[in-house]
Design a protein around this motif. Structure first.
Motif, short mmCIF file in Angstrom:
data_model
loop_
_atom_site.label_atom_id
_atom_site.label_comp_id
_atom_site.label_asym_id
_atom_site.label_seq_id
_atom_site.Cartn_x
_atom_site.Cartn_y
_atom_site.Cartn_z
N GLN A 36 64.70 41.06 59.32
CA GLN A 36 64.13 42.41 59.46
C GLN A 36 65.23 43.45 59.50
N ASP A 41 60.66 34.87 56.98
CA ASP A 41 60.29 36.15 56.41
C ASP A 41 59.17 35.84 55.44
N GLY A 42 58.67 36.86 54.73
CA GLY A 42 57.57 36.60 53.81
C GLY A 42 57.90 35.56 52.76
N LYS A 93 58.34 30.09 59.51
CA LYS A 93 58.51 31.20 58.58
C LYS A 93 59.63 32.10 59.09
N ASN A 127 64.90 32.49 65.88
CA ASN A 127 64.72 33.85 66.42
C ASN A 127 65.79 34.78 65.88
N LYS A 128 67.05 34.31 65.93
CA LYS A 128 68.15 35.13 65.42
C LYS A 128 67.96 35.41 63.93
N ARG A 143 65.18 35.43 62.17
CA ARG A 143 64.06 36.34 61.93
C ARG A 143 64.50 37.78 62.17
N LEU A 144 65.25 37.98 63.24
CA LEU A 144 65.75 39.32 63.55
C LEU A 144 66.65 39.81 62.42
#
Lengths: 253, 192
Positions: free
Chosen positions: A92, A66-67, A64, A85-86, A88-89
């Motif tokens: 946000q 994001d939502g 996942k 990881n990058k 996902r950051l």
């Protein structure tokens, strides 16, 4: 003189060898398939046969971001972890500055840019992964994007990456339209069935080595439970047997 | 000038904030929501200048979401409170956030909890709490009538006592309050 040493060096005939070798690493990875339906976007992956002593829950190939966005990859698992990881950051970060959810295209473009940067600067090697990024934008449009080690991102209706990608892609080209019409007529599971069918073409030992997840507009990533996957695979096997039997009958009469 | 109050009950935690957004002698709006929802089961009531409030709260909101996606597990209230306190303390000696906070959440294992944090980076887990001028008037009321494990009706009654006290004795007129209650089923918002 070998032109495949440093990443930032072109060969005389215009190749970036490190990038091409990275694509080879992708071809060695387990198959992943993505299908863009009208109300559902599906990601399916081949799971390597479970080693007996390994805890299967820790093997994650559909992540996942994001939502409303998720990613499946083919290639080097550890490289994927860094990229995810990058991403996902960035999701946000986008929400913090724009007060809005990022589109699938934006995140795909971001991931592609990261992958491209590693083919040009810093003396670092490229990421050995191709990604399938799937999701629904806030206005309800379904999206499926692919990124690869060269750093390009493109939109697809259906795609396979990794091992045996070519044969699966041909299968998808032949069967995508049919699945789309079935979905229009009301079969909501049509894209999921297509993903399962496509994976079964190349995955040995069937249902327990397949993992399928799907997204619908407004809801987050959902995994298809293992028993449903098994049921769908059984259905597909039964249909195959029927077709084979019909084929034999036609031949004999 | 912001009034924020919090109270832990049997299976819920209630946070209340006033709705006025003012600067010096001017009131900008009477429907400001000062209680930020961090997650499905966590809220944070904020007090201070609007810029710092919004900036800090949104920053914490996004970091809590990022943790959830990175670790496939949502942060507990205790974890979120400690993370927030750490951020306040880190920024204190760089460029301080002038925000006072009440963080409230419901966890399955622990139940409801309330954390009091101030802009200097102190943090306390409490049964009831208040920040600012509001605290001078309401803490004594809550001291007198608060019991551990109150049900929702009793909690609302106590909160109404505090609000009536404020409306009677506090110089600044606060007609409207927003109330957010966190239970195992999520966050419910109401106006008091």
């Amino acid at each position: 003189m070998s032109y495949d040493r440093a990443i930032t060096v072109f060969s005389p005939d215009g190749h970036l060898f490190q990038v091409e070798y990275a694509m080879e690493a992708v071809k060695n990875g387990t198959t992943a398939v993505g299908i863009k339906g009208q109300k559902t976007v599906v990601l399916g992956v081949e799971k390597k046969s479970a080693a007996k002593l390994q805890d299967q829950r820790t093997v994650r190939k559909i992540m996942k971001l994001d939502g409303h966005i998720c990613l499946a990859f083919a290639g080097l698992v550890a490289d994927a972890r860094v990229l995810v990881n990058k991403a996902r950051l960035e999701c946000q970060s986008y929400r913090l500055t724009m007060e809005d959810s990022p589109t699938v295209e934006y995140i795909s473009r971001y991931i592609a840019q990261v992958q491209q940067r590693f083919t040009q600067r810093g003396g670092r090697r490229p990421f050995g992964i191709s990604n399938l990024i799937a999701g629904f934008d806030a206005d309800g449009t379904p999206n499926l994007y692919q990124t690869d080690p060269t750093g390009s991102h493109t939109s697809w209706k259906a795609l396979a990456i990794g091992r045996n990608a070519k044969s699966v892609r041909e299968f998808l080209e032949e069967n995508y339209e049919e699945s789309n019409t079935a979905e229009e007529k009301g079969d909501e599971d049509a894209p999921i069935k297509l993903a399962a069918k496509a994976l079964l073409e190349v995955v040995e030992s069937g249902a327990k080595n397949i993992e399928i997840a799907y997204l619908k507009p407004g809801s987050g990533l959902k995994m298809v439970p293992a028993d449903k996957v098994a049921a769908i695979c059984k259905e597909i096997e039964a249909e195959k047997e029927k077709d084979k039997a019909r084929g034999k009958k036609k031949k004999s009469t | 000038m912001d009034i924020i109050l919090g109270l832990v009950g049997k299976d819920y935690v209630m946070t209340v904030a006033d709705r006025a957004q003012a600067r010096s002698i001017v009131v900008f709006k009477h429907d400001e929501d000062k209680i930020f929802e961090l997650d499905g089961h966590m809220v944070m009531a904020t007090a201070g200048p609007q810029g710092d409030r919004a900036n800090f709260a949104e920053y914490i909101q996004r970091n809590i979401q990022l943790y959830k996606y990175r670790n496939d597990l949502p942060l507990t209230t205790k974890g979120a409170a400690n993370f927030t306190r750490n951020e306040l303390a880190t920024f204190l000696r760089k460029s301080p956030y002038q925000v006072n906070l009440l963080m409230a959440g419901y966890d399955e294992k622990v139940g409801p909890s309330l954390y009091y944090m101030d802009y200097l980076g102190s943090m306390h887990k409490m049964g009831f709490a208040a920040h600012g001028y509001g605290s001078y008037f309401t803490l004594s009321t809550m001291d007198r009538y608060y019991k551990e494990g109150m049900d929702l009706e009793q909690g609302k009654e106590l909160m109404m006592k505090c609000i009536k006290m404020l409306q009677q004795r506090f110089l600044i007129n606060c007609p409207k309050f927003i109330c957010k209650i966190v239970t195992k089923d999520g966050i419910t918002t109401s106006e008091l």
